[in-house]
Design a protein around this motif. Structure first.
Motif, PDB file in Angstrom:
ATOM      1  N   ASP A 119     -17.130  -3.998  12.011  1.00 41.32           N
ATOM      2  CA  ASP A 119     -18.565  -4.218  12.143  1.00 41.32           C
ATOM      3  C   ASP A 119     -18.802  -5.182  13.302  1.00 41.32           C
ATOM      4  O   ASP A 119     -17.895  -5.936  13.700  1.00 41.32           O
ATOM      5  CB  ASP A 119     -19.160  -4.797  10.859  1.00 41.32           C
ATOM      6  CG  ASP A 119     -20.676  -4.827  10.899  1.00 41.32           C
ATOM      7  OD1 ASP A 119     -21.296  -3.762  10.800  1.00 41.32           O
ATOM      8  OD2 ASP A 119     -21.246  -5.932  11.056  1.00 41.32           O
ATOM      9  N   ASP A 127     -21.963   0.889  16.293  1.00 39.03           N
ATOM     10  CA  ASP A 127     -20.929  -0.067  16.713  1.00 39.03           C
ATOM     11  C   ASP A 127     -19.998   0.517  17.773  1.00 39.03           C
ATOM     12  O   ASP A 127     -19.761  -0.109  18.816  1.00 39.03           O
ATOM     13  CB  ASP A 127     -20.114  -0.527  15.502  1.00 39.03           C
ATOM     14  CG  ASP A 127     -20.981  -1.152  14.430  1.00 39.03           C
ATOM     15  OD1 ASP A 127     -21.292  -2.339  14.531  1.00 39.03           O
ATOM     16  OD2 ASP A 127     -21.362  -0.418  13.494  1.00 39.03           O
ATOM     17  N   GLY A 166     -16.944   1.937   8.381  1.00 36.36           N
ATOM     18  CA  GLY A 166     -18.083   1.072   8.654  1.00 36.36           C
ATOM     19  C   GLY A 166     -19.374   1.756   8.267  1.00 36.36           C
ATOM     20  O   GLY A 166     -19.387   2.886   7.765  1.00 36.36           O
ATOM     21  N   SER A 167     -20.483   1.072   8.519  1.00 32.43           N
ATOM     22  CA  SER A 167     -21.813   1.594   8.237  1.00 32.43           C
ATOM     23  C   SER A 167     -22.506   1.927   9.558  1.00 32.43           C
ATOM     24  O   SER A 167     -22.675   1.037  10.398  1.00 32.43           O
ATOM     25  CB  SER A 167     -22.626   0.555   7.456  1.00 32.43           C
ATOM     26  OG  SER A 167     -23.959   0.969   7.292  1.00 32.43           O
ATOM     27  N   TYR A 214     -17.387  -9.658  16.482  1.00 31.01           N
ATOM     28  CA  TYR A 214     -16.637  -8.508  16.000  1.00 31.01           C
ATOM     29  C   TYR A 214     -15.899  -8.911  14.732  1.00 31.01           C
ATOM     30  O   TYR A 214     -15.267  -9.976  14.690  1.00 31.01           O
ATOM     31  CB  TYR A 214     -15.597  -8.061  17.027  1.00 31.01           C
ATOM     32  CG  TYR A 214     -16.129  -7.523  18.331  1.00 31.01           C
ATOM     33  CD1 TYR A 214     -16.328  -6.148  18.514  1.00 31.01           C
ATOM     34  CD2 TYR A 214     -16.404  -8.368  19.401  1.00 31.01           C
ATOM     35  CE1 TYR A 214     -16.781  -5.643  19.726  1.00 31.01           C
ATOM     36  CE2 TYR A 214     -16.853  -7.872  20.618  1.00 31.01           C
ATOM     37  CZ  TYR A 214     -17.042  -6.512  20.772  1.00 31.01           C
ATOM     38  OH  TYR A 214     -17.497  -6.015  21.975  1.00 31.01           O
ATOM     39  N   ILE A 233     -21.204   3.407  11.900  1.00 36.53           N
ATOM     40  CA  ILE A 233     -20.198   2.924  12.836  1.00 36.53           C
ATOM     41  C   ILE A 233     -20.093   3.786  14.085  1.00 36.53           C
ATOM     42  O   ILE A 233     -19.902   3.269  15.198  1.00 36.53           O
ATOM     43  CB  ILE A 233     -18.832   2.811  12.111  1.00 36.53           C
ATOM     44  CG1 ILE A 233     -17.775   2.199  13.022  1.00 36.53           C
ATOM     45  CG2 ILE A 233     -18.372   4.159  11.583  1.00 36.53           C
ATOM     46  CD1 ILE A 233     -16.472   1.906  12.300  1.00 36.53           C
ATOM     47  N   ILE A 259     -12.756   8.285  11.629  1.00 36.04           N
ATOM     48  CA  ILE A 259     -13.902   7.470  11.244  1.00 36.04           C
ATOM     49  C   ILE A 259     -14.442   7.900   9.886  1.00 36.04           C
ATOM     50  O   ILE A 259     -14.613   9.091   9.620  1.00 36.04           O
ATOM     51  CB  ILE A 259     -15.020   7.589  12.302  1.00 36.04           C
ATOM     52  CG1 ILE A 259     -14.538   7.034  13.643  1.00 36.04           C
ATOM     53  CG2 ILE A 259     -16.281   6.856  11.843  1.00 36.04           C
ATOM     54  CD1 ILE A 259     -15.498   7.282  14.773  1.00 36.04           C
ATOM     55  N   ALA A 306     -17.942  -5.839   7.453  1.00 36.45           N
ATOM     56  CA  ALA A 306     -16.782  -4.952   7.530  1.00 36.45           C
ATOM     57  C   ALA A 306     -16.114  -4.834   6.163  1.00 36.45           C
ATOM     58  O   ALA A 306     -15.762  -3.727   5.716  1.00 36.45           O
ATOM     59  CB  ALA A 306     -15.784  -5.471   8.570  1.00 36.45           C
ATOM     60  N   ASP A 356     -17.840   6.922   7.868  1.00 36.10           N
ATOM     61  CA  ASP A 356     -19.115   6.217   7.858  1.00 36.10           C
ATOM     62  C   ASP A 356     -19.640   6.238   6.427  1.00 36.10           C
ATOM     63  O   ASP A 356     -19.885   7.310   5.863  1.00 36.10           O
ATOM     64  CB  ASP A 356     -20.092   6.913   8.811  1.00 36.10           C
ATOM     65  CG  ASP A 356     -21.394   6.148   8.975  1.00 36.10           C
ATOM     66  OD1 ASP A 356     -21.916   5.638   7.961  1.00 36.10           O
ATOM     67  OD2 ASP A 356     -21.891   6.059  10.102  1.00 36.10           O
TER      68      ASP A 356
END
Length: 219
Positions: free
Chosen positions: A16, A113, A106-107, A32, A109, A141, A183, A143
């Motif tokens: 995150d 990000d 991540g959200s 970060y 991401i 990834i 994160a 999400d």
């Protein structure tokens, strides 16, 4: 379309950022946060700050509460980098964990990000992060927002799915708009989502005989 995950990968890296603003085209990360989980257990983390070369917007300041003076003051007890140093360190961590087989969690991401990371790399390093040294498009990834839409597609029942709302829904402690905290929250939301998908069970996907973390820098 996102799929419903029925297993938790052996190695996960939560990621995150906190930023100067909300535009991926023109803003930068000011912090970060990374946290690695293996078999659902936290094994490593890193959190560092960046002095941006542009102002922090009032809207972003209201969210994370960090101005440039706050960032400068963190030098006494934290890693604080300039934009290029912070960007280079973030890329190094993502590259190393990708090589280890990690899934990056991540959200929002991918759209936020990582896209901001890519655009900042173009402007600062002259690299689009799409070469053989490191290609963002190859990252594995997950999400948690997209995963939640796969679990419950109805936007009428759950119209808001930001990380804070997901934490409330899955009874996970909030990250507090702190890069490392968010994160961690994203990883824990994902694991709760998998438990939900498996009616209370949390199986793991075994990717290898084991990973070595001794060579990774710890926070």
């Amino acid at each position: 379309m996102a799929k419903r995950y029925l297993q938790v990968p052996e190695l996960i890296l939560g990621f995150d950022t906190e930023t100067t603003g909300l535009s991926v085209q023109s803003e930068q990360a000011i912090s970060y946060g990374f946290c690695a989980y293996r078999f659902g257990v936290p094994v490593w983390s890193e959190h560092f700050y960046v002095i941006p070369d542009r102002p922090i917007s009032p809207g972003a300041l209201r969210i994370h509460g960090l101005n440039v003076e706050d960032l400068e003051a963190k030098r006494a007890s934290n890693h604080v980098f300039d934009v290029e140093e912070g960007l280079t360190e973030a890329i190094r961590i993502l590259r190393e964990f990708h090589a280890l087989g990690a899934f990056i969690v991540g959200s929002n991401i991918g759209r936020f990000d990582l896209e901001m990371l890519r655009r900042t790399s173009i402007s600062v390093l002259g690299r689009a992060l799409d070469d053989q040294d490191f290609d963002l498009s190859l990252l594995r990834i997950i999400d948690v927002v997209e995963h939640d839409l796969a679990i419950e597609p109805s936007r009428a029942q759950r119209p808001r799915r930001g990380l804070g709302h997901l934490c409330e829904h899955y009874h996970v402690p909030q990250g507090g708009h702190d890069a490392l905290g968010d994160a961690r929250a994203a990883v824990e939301v994902f694991m709760e989502q998998v438990i939900y998908n498996n009616d209370g069970q949390v199986p793991f996907t075994l990717a290898s005989d084991g990973y070595q973390f001794a060579t990774l820098k710890t926070s």
